[in-house]
Each structure stands twice: as structure tokens, then as C-alpha cells.
Design a protein around this motif. Structure first.
Motif, short mmCIF file in Angstrom:
data_model
loop_
_atom_site.label_atom_id
_atom_site.label_comp_id
_atom_site.label_asym_id
_atom_site.label_seq_id
_atom_site.Cartn_x
_atom_site.Cartn_y
_atom_site.Cartn_z
N UNK A 83 0.79 -1.22 0.00
CA UNK A 83 0.00 0.00 0.00
C UNK A 83 0.83 1.27 0.00
N UNK A 84 1.81 1.41 0.91
CA UNK A 84 2.63 2.63 0.90
C UNK A 84 3.42 2.81 -0.40
N UNK A 85 3.86 1.71 -1.01
CA UNK A 85 4.59 1.82 -2.28
C UNK A 85 3.66 2.29 -3.39
N UNK A 86 2.42 1.80 -3.38
CA UNK A 86 1.45 2.21 -4.41
C UNK A 86 1.10 3.68 -4.24
N UNK A 87 0.87 4.11 -3.00
CA UNK A 87 0.57 5.53 -2.76
C UNK A 87 1.75 6.41 -3.18
N UNK A 88 2.97 5.95 -2.91
CA UNK A 88 4.16 6.72 -3.31
C UNK A 88 4.27 6.81 -4.83
N UNK A 89 3.91 5.72 -5.54
CA UNK A 89 3.95 5.74 -7.00
C UNK A 89 2.94 6.74 -7.56
N UNK A 90 1.74 6.76 -7.01
CA UNK A 90 0.73 7.72 -7.46
C UNK A 90 1.16 9.15 -7.14
N UNK A 91 1.76 9.34 -5.95
CA UNK A 91 2.23 10.68 -5.57
C UNK A 91 3.35 11.14 -6.49
N UNK A 92 4.20 10.21 -6.94
CA UNK A 92 5.29 10.57 -7.85
C UNK A 92 4.77 11.03 -9.21
N UNK A 93 3.65 10.45 -9.64
CA UNK A 93 3.10 10.81 -10.96
C UNK A 93 2.22 12.06 -10.88
N UNK A 94 1.32 12.14 -9.88
CA UNK A 94 0.33 13.22 -9.82
C UNK A 94 0.67 14.31 -8.81
N UNK A 95 1.59 14.05 -7.91
CA UNK A 95 1.86 15.00 -6.84
C UNK A 95 0.99 14.67 -5.63
N UNK A 96 1.12 15.47 -4.58
CA UNK A 96 0.41 15.18 -3.33
C UNK A 96 -1.10 15.37 -3.47
N UNK A 97 -1.55 16.06 -4.51
CA UNK A 97 -2.99 16.27 -4.69
C UNK A 97 -3.74 14.98 -4.95
N UNK A 98 -3.04 13.89 -5.27
CA UNK A 98 -3.70 12.62 -5.54
C UNK A 98 -4.11 11.92 -4.25
N UNK A 99 -3.62 12.38 -3.11
CA UNK A 99 -3.98 11.77 -1.84
C UNK A 99 -5.24 12.43 -1.28
N UNK A 100 -6.11 11.62 -0.70
CA UNK A 100 -7.33 12.16 -0.11
C UNK A 100 -7.03 12.95 1.16
N UNK A 101 -5.96 12.61 1.86
CA UNK A 101 -5.53 13.34 3.07
C UNK A 101 -4.04 13.63 2.94
N UNK A 102 -3.61 14.83 3.29
CA UNK A 102 -2.19 15.14 3.17
C UNK A 102 -1.34 14.30 4.10
N UNK A 103 -0.07 14.16 3.75
CA UNK A 103 0.86 13.40 4.59
C UNK A 103 1.07 14.11 5.92
#
Length: 197
Positions: free
Chosen positions: A114-134
Motif C-alpha cells: 500500500x505505501x509503495x502504491x501511494x508513493x507511485x501515485x504521488x510521484x506521478x500526480x503530486x500530493x494532490x492525488x492523496x485524499x488526506x495530506x501526509x
């Protein structure tokens, strides 16, 4: 507010007209919401593929339920305010959420956590892809500030109450030996108190 019967009866037709117009406004708002996602959901404009090479001897890293929970943490990029799971299961006109879901499925099948997948999405789209900020860096201010403000407010209120109590005049207590009343008056008072309770 007191309203007479006559005014109430005269207001009924106005209320009926307002109630009849309300569903039209709701339908118009629903159509506006549905057409909002249409042009925004073009996958060619906003979708970017998120891939990572599969791990050696990869097995799916999570169950379907865990994958769905992970998709609740990824913001759909179609222009809506929903996560990928909710968007793909409620907005069937959206073409972005199914593509993002396919990316998640591919990463899960590749053995990524899960953390690796979230990091991959963050690398492509930026932090805006997360529903809650880090919860790191300046974002910690956003997480801690409500509690700091609430604590500060509680301290200020406690200090104000303490100050108001110190300024209040002392209440004089009168013992039974200092009451200037006859036995009959005291008995009548006692009886009135008993009837009241």
C-alpha cells in the motif's frame, strides 16, 4: 413569533407553490452535477499511467477488500471530489477512475504494498492525488492546529471564569439563629417548600 390562523391559511398557497418549484431546482442542480463530470472525465486530458516493474516472483500483495480500502485514499483526477473507489462505483460516466483502478490492480498484482502504491501515485500526480495530506513537514501544522486552538481556548475560558468568580460578591449566609421570623412564619415557609417539591 405568533401568527394568526388567517395569515397561516393565506400562506399555504405560497408554500405549495414553493414546494412545487423545489423539485425543478433539484433536478436542474442534478443535471448540472452530471454534466460537470462529463467533459472533465476525459481520460486523455487528466489521466497519467502509474506503473512500477513487478517484483520478482510477485504475488498479489493484498486482498480485494484491502485494495478497495487503498483506493479510498487515492483522489480521482476526473475533477470530482471523490476517491477512486467511490467514483468508479457511483459515476459510470467517468473514464478516469476505471483507468486509475486498473493501475492499482496492476501494482497490487506486481507485489507492491500500500505505501509503495501511494508513493507511485504521488510521484506521478503530486500530493494532490492523496485524499488526506501526509503527516509530515508543514502539513503537521494542519493536523495539530485545531487541538492547539481548542486547548488555548479552554485555558482562556478557565482563566475568565476564575477571574469572574473572584470579582463576584460573597454570598452572605444566614444561620437559623439570625433569622428574624416567628415560628408560625417559619412553619408556613417550610410547608410552602414541601408543597413545591
Amino acid at each position: 413569533m405568533n401568527i394568526s390562523r388567517r395569515r397561516f391559511v393565506l400562506a399555504i398557497p405560497a408554500l405549495a407553490l414553493a414546494a412545487a418549484a423545489f423539485p425543478r431546482r433539484v433536478r436542474a442542480a442534478q443535471v448540472a452535477v452530471q454534466t460537470f463530470n462529463g467533459p472533465m472525465a476525459d481520460a486523455n486530458d487528466v489521466y497519467r499511467s502509474v506503473t512500477l516493474p513487478s517484483k520478482p516472483g510477485a504475488q498479489p500483495s493484498m486482498t480485494d477488500t484491502q485494495r478497495d480500502e487503498l483506493e479510498h485514499q487515492i483522489h480521482c483526477q476526473c475533477g470530482c471530489n471523490l476517491d477512486v473507489y467511490t467514483c468508479r462505483t457511483t459515476d459510470f460516466a467517468c473514464s478516469v477512475s476505471p483507468a486509475m483502478h486498473a493501475d492499482v490492480m496492476g501494482l497490487v498484482a506486481g507485489g507492491h504494498t500500500g505505501p509503495e502504491i501511494l508513493a507511485a501515485f504521488r510521484a506521478v500526480y503530486g500530493e494532490k492525488v492523496l485524499m488526506a495530506p501526509l503527516r509530515s513537514g508543514f502539513n503537521l501544522v494542519g493536523y495539530t492546529m485545531p487541538f492547539v486552538a481548542l486547548g488555548t481556548g479552554a485555558v482562556v475560558v478557565a482563566a475568565l471564569i476564575r477571574r469572574w468568580k473572584s470579582r463576584a460578591p460573597a454570598v452572605a449566609t444566614v444561620g437559623p439563629d439570625r433569622i428574624d421570623a416567628t415560628e408560625g412564619e417559619l412553619a408556613a415557609l417550610d410547608e410552602a417548600v414541601r408543597r413545591d417539591t
